[in-house]
Write a protein that holds these residues in place. Structure first.
Motif, PDB file in Angstrom:
ATOM      1  N   ASN A  16      55.557  11.955  12.406  1.00 16.05           N
ATOM      2  CA  ASN A  16      54.454  12.108  11.455  1.00 16.05           C
ATOM      3  C   ASN A  16      53.670  10.815  11.323  1.00 16.05           C
ATOM      4  OD1 ASN A  16      55.535  14.580  10.966  1.00 16.05           O
ATOM      5  ND2 ASN A  16      56.172  14.169   8.868  1.00 16.05           N
ATOM      6  N   TYR A  17      52.363  10.958  11.094  1.00 17.45           N
ATOM      7  CA  TYR A  17      51.562   9.827  10.620  1.00 17.45           C
ATOM      8  C   TYR A  17      51.262  10.154   9.163  1.00 17.45           C
ATOM      9  CZ  TYR A  17      50.702   8.540  15.520  1.00 17.45           C
ATOM     10  OH  TYR A  17      50.835   8.168  16.827  1.00 17.45           O
ATOM     11  N   GLY A  18      51.924   9.526   8.229  1.00 14.47           N
ATOM     12  CA  GLY A  18      51.778   9.898   6.822  1.00 14.47           C
ATOM     13  C   GLY A  18      52.127  11.365   6.656  1.00 14.47           C
ATOM     14  N   ALA A  19      51.184  12.113   6.079  1.00 14.44           N
ATOM     15  CA  ALA A  19      51.467  13.536   5.835  1.00 14.44           C
ATOM     16  C   ALA A  19      51.154  14.398   7.058  1.00 14.44           C
ATOM     17  CB  ALA A  19      50.634  14.012   4.648  1.00 14.44           C
ATOM     18  N   THR A  20      50.509  13.776   8.086  1.00 15.93           N
ATOM     19  CA  THR A  20      50.115  14.562   9.257  1.00 15.93           C
ATOM     20  C   THR A  20      51.218  14.555  10.307  1.00 15.93           C
ATOM     21  OG1 THR A  20      47.987  13.530   8.906  1.00 15.93           O
ATOM     22  CG2 THR A  20      48.182  14.917  10.868  1.00 15.93           C
ATOM     23  N   SER A  21      51.492  15.736  10.830  1.00 12.77           N
ATOM     24  CA  SER A  21      52.522  15.850  11.843  1.00 12.77           C
ATOM     25  C   SER A  21      51.880  15.773  13.234  1.00 12.77           C
ATOM     26  CB  SER A  21      53.228  17.193  11.643  1.00 12.77           C
ATOM     27  OG  SER A  21      54.301  17.270  12.508  1.00 12.77           O
ATOM     28  N   ALA A  22      52.235  14.739  14.020  1.00 10.45           N
ATOM     29  CA  ALA A  22      51.630  14.573  15.353  1.00 10.45           C
ATOM     30  C   ALA A  22      52.491  15.214  16.440  1.00 10.45           C
ATOM     31  CB  ALA A  22      51.427  13.100  15.648  1.00 10.45           C
ATOM     32  N   LEU A  23      53.794  15.262  16.231  1.00 12.38           N
ATOM     33  CA  LEU A  23      54.694  15.960  17.166  1.00 12.38           C
ATOM     34  C   LEU A  23      55.604  16.877  16.363  1.00 12.38           C
ATOM     35  CD1 LEU A  23      55.901  13.070  19.530  1.00 12.38           C
ATOM     36  CD2 LEU A  23      54.099  14.738  19.991  1.00 12.38           C
ATOM     37  N   LYS A  24      55.741  18.104  16.836  1.00 12.83           N
ATOM     38  CA  LYS A  24      56.542  19.085  16.088  1.00 12.83           C
ATOM     39  C   LYS A  24      57.654  19.621  16.973  1.00 12.83           C
ATOM     40  CE  LYS A  24      52.171  20.269  14.057  1.00 12.83           C
ATOM     41  NZ  LYS A  24      50.959  20.999  14.428  1.00 12.83           N
ATOM     42  N   SER A  25      58.832  19.103  16.780  1.00 16.41           N
ATOM     43  CA  SER A  25      60.014  19.587  17.477  1.00 16.41           C
ATOM     44  C   SER A  25      59.818  19.661  18.997  1.00 16.41           C
ATOM     45  CB  SER A  25      60.396  20.968  16.917  1.00 16.41           C
ATOM     46  OG  SER A  25      61.745  21.231  17.195  1.00 16.41           O
ATOM     47  N   VAL A  26      59.474  18.512  19.569  1.00 15.60           N
ATOM     48  CA  VAL A  26      59.159  18.448  21.004  1.00 15.60           C
ATOM     49  C   VAL A  26      60.420  18.209  21.839  1.00 15.60           C
ATOM     50  CG1 VAL A  26      58.071  16.923  22.716  1.00 15.60           C
ATOM     51  CG2 VAL A  26      56.757  17.746  20.756  1.00 15.60           C
ATOM     52  N   ASP A  27      60.560  18.981  22.904  1.00 16.64           N
ATOM     53  CA  ASP A  27      61.634  18.780  23.891  1.00 16.64           C
ATOM     54  C   ASP A  27      61.018  18.326  25.209  1.00 16.64           C
ATOM     55  OD1 ASP A  27      63.588  19.737  22.153  1.00 16.64           O
ATOM     56  OD2 ASP A  27      63.290  21.805  22.801  1.00 16.64           O
ATOM     57  N   LEU A  28      61.650  17.348  25.843  1.00 13.34           N
ATOM     58  CA  LEU A  28      61.152  16.844  27.126  1.00 13.34           C
ATOM     59  C   LEU A  28      62.322  16.214  27.870  1.00 13.34           C
ATOM     60  CD1 LEU A  28      58.076  15.653  28.323  1.00 13.34           C
ATOM     61  CD2 LEU A  28      59.333  13.585  27.877  1.00 13.34           C
ATOM     62  N   PHE A  29      62.332  16.344  29.187  1.00 15.08           N
ATOM     63  CA  PHE A  29      63.388  15.669  29.941  1.00 15.08           C
ATOM     64  C   PHE A  29      62.849  15.190  31.280  1.00 15.08           C
ATOM     65  CE2 PHE A  29      64.052  19.179  32.860  1.00 15.08           C
ATOM     66  CZ  PHE A  29      63.616  20.269  32.125  1.00 15.08           C
ATOM     67  N   ALA A  30      63.539  14.201  31.835  1.00 17.95           N
ATOM     68  CA  ALA A  30      63.156  13.677  33.150  1.00 17.95           C
ATOM     69  C   ALA A  30      64.410  13.330  33.924  1.00 17.95           C
ATOM     70  CB  ALA A  30      62.277  12.442  32.988  1.00 17.95           C
ATOM     71  N   HIS A  31      64.514  13.850  35.151  1.00 20.22           N
ATOM     72  CA  HIS A  31      65.633  13.513  36.021  1.00 20.22           C
ATOM     73  C   HIS A  31      65.303  12.273  36.844  1.00 20.22           C
ATOM     74  CE1 HIS A  31      66.539  17.940  35.541  1.00 20.22           C
ATOM     75  NE2 HIS A  31      67.655  17.357  35.169  1.00 20.22           N
ATOM     76  N   LYS A  32      66.339  11.665  37.380  1.00 20.18           N
ATOM     77  CA  LYS A  32      66.136  10.462  38.186  1.00 20.18           C
ATOM     78  C   LYS A  32      65.219  10.757  39.370  1.00 20.18           C
ATOM     79  CE  LYS A  32      68.841   6.758  40.269  1.00 20.18           C
ATOM     80  NZ  LYS A  32      68.078   5.694  39.693  1.00 20.18           N
ATOM     81  N   GLY A  33      64.246   9.876  39.597  1.00 12.77           N
ATOM     82  CA  GLY A  33      63.357   9.995  40.751  1.00 12.77           C
ATOM     83  C   GLY A  33      62.262  11.041  40.609  1.00 12.77           C
ATOM     84  N   GLU A  34      62.127  11.594  39.418  1.00 12.48           N
ATOM     85  CA  GLU A  34      61.090  12.615  39.218  1.00 12.48           C
ATOM     86  C   GLU A  34      59.805  12.004  38.667  1.00 12.48           C
ATOM     87  OE1 GLU A  34      62.489  17.021  37.782  1.00 12.48           O
ATOM     88  OE2 GLU A  34      62.500  15.443  36.305  1.00 12.48           O
ATOM     89  N   ILE A  35      58.674  12.642  39.012  1.00 13.13           N
ATOM     90  CA  ILE A  35      57.442  12.368  38.273  1.00 13.13           C
ATOM     91  C   ILE A  35      57.219  13.550  37.344  1.00 13.13           C
ATOM     92  CG2 ILE A  35      54.945  12.060  38.362  1.00 13.13           C
ATOM     93  CD1 ILE A  35      55.175  10.671  40.973  1.00 13.13           C
ATOM     94  N   VAL A  36      57.185  13.248  36.058  1.00 13.16           N
ATOM     95  CA  VAL A  36      56.956  14.293  35.062  1.00 13.16           C
ATOM     96  C   VAL A  36      55.551  14.105  34.494  1.00 13.16           C
ATOM     97  CG1 VAL A  36      57.655  15.121  32.781  1.00 13.16           C
ATOM     98  CG2 VAL A  36      59.389  14.505  34.462  1.00 13.16           C
ATOM     99  N   GLY A  37      54.757  15.139  34.593  1.00 13.57           N
ATOM    100  CA  GLY A  37      53.393  15.083  34.058  1.00 13.57           C
ATOM    101  C   GLY A  37      53.381  15.572  32.626  1.00 13.57           C
TER     102      GLY A  37
END
Ligand SMILES: Nc1ncnc2c1ncn2[C@@H]1O[C@H](COP(=O)(O)OP(=O)(O)OP(=O)(O)O)[C@@H](O)[C@H]1O
Ligand SMILES: [Mg+2]
Length: 238
Positions: A16-37
């Motif tokens: 959150n930035y103050g009362a504003t939510s900028a990310l909401k329950s985000v999932d992300l992963f990266a394996h070794k040697g990967e390019i993740v966009g």
């Protein structure tokens, strides 16, 4: 080497930035040697996500794991020592230092021999940086400064590079070259790269793409399974 080794795992991240939510329950992963966009329109939360992973912002909820270790409360420097390196979109070099001095500073925590080797690799990838080694960084063109920023990231001996919109402000020809170079960085160094991009060309080099919009992940697809229309909708609206 286990190709599928999980380098980065972000789960249910809320920022959150103050009362504003900028990310909401985000999932992300990266394996070794990967390019993740990381694709998404202005204000989607891409920079917020990268800065939170690097430790410049703190999550309200959720987990960040690096090689399985929870790093939620680790300060920036500790994450940096563990190999998390952010290449910011702006203010990413020391303008009154030369190109070669910038690269020396980028690799300051390496031993001398390692640094020398890494700088040579950067010069091979970006010959213009070699040619301009003694030029003040702030006097380089926008595209050259972008290459320098990525070079500084590379000499930092990162295990995971977080690059925030490297193509911004570059001419189309330069974007193509930059993406080709990032592809060869992956091939040559086996680095894990998370790349935020508004340029649709990112799907030509990414192994997987996360679509993010209004602080939420809309999709996570292997690039070969990606429907280009979904990406277009994400950027241009339906
Ligand atoms: N310091 C801040 N204070 C308040 N709101 C902020 C702050 N920084 C970012 N935001 C808001 O958080 C949201 C996500 O911003 P963020 O910079 O992460 O988006 P982005 O996907 O990187 O966008 P862009 O493509 O324009 O760089 C936006 O709505 C933005 O206005
Ligand atoms: Mg941004």
């Amino acid at each position: 080497m286990n190709e599928k080794e999980l380098v980065l795992e972000v789960s249910e991240l809320t920022v959150n930035y103050g009362a504003t939510s900028a990310l909401k329950s985000v999932d992300l992963f990266a394996h070794k040697g990967e390019i993740v966009g990381l694709a998404g329109p202005n204000g989607a939360g891409k920079t917020t996500l990268l800065e939170t992973i690097a430790g410049f912002l703190r999550q309200k909820e959720g987990d960040i794991r690096l090689f399985g270790t929870q790093i939620n409360e680790f300060p920036v420097l500790k994450r940096r020592m563990m190999g998390v390196v952010l290449v910011p979109q702006e203010r990413n070099n020391f303008p009154y230092m030369t190109v070669s001095e910038n690269l020396d500073v980028g690799g300051i925590i390496n031993c001398k021999d390692v640094n020398k080797r890494l700088i040579e690799e950067v010069y091979q990838l970006f010959p213009v940086l070699h040619t301009r080694a003694n030029q003040l960084a702030g006097t380089m063109s926008g595209g050259e400064q972008r290459m320098l920023a990525i070079g500084i990231g590379l000499v930092s001996n990162a295990s995971i590079l977080l690059i925030d919109e490297p193509s911004t402000g570059l001419a189309p020809k330069m974007v193509t070259r930059l993406f080709e170079t990032l592809g060869s960085i992956k091939e040559l160094t086996g680095k894990t790269i998370v790349l935020s991009e508004q340029n649709i060309g990112v799907i030509d080099i990414a192994d997987r793409v996360f679509g993010i919009e209004a602080g939420e992940v809309r999709f996570c697809e292997k690039t070969e399974d990606l429907d280009r229309d979904i990406i277009r909708d994400l950027y241009l609206g339906k």
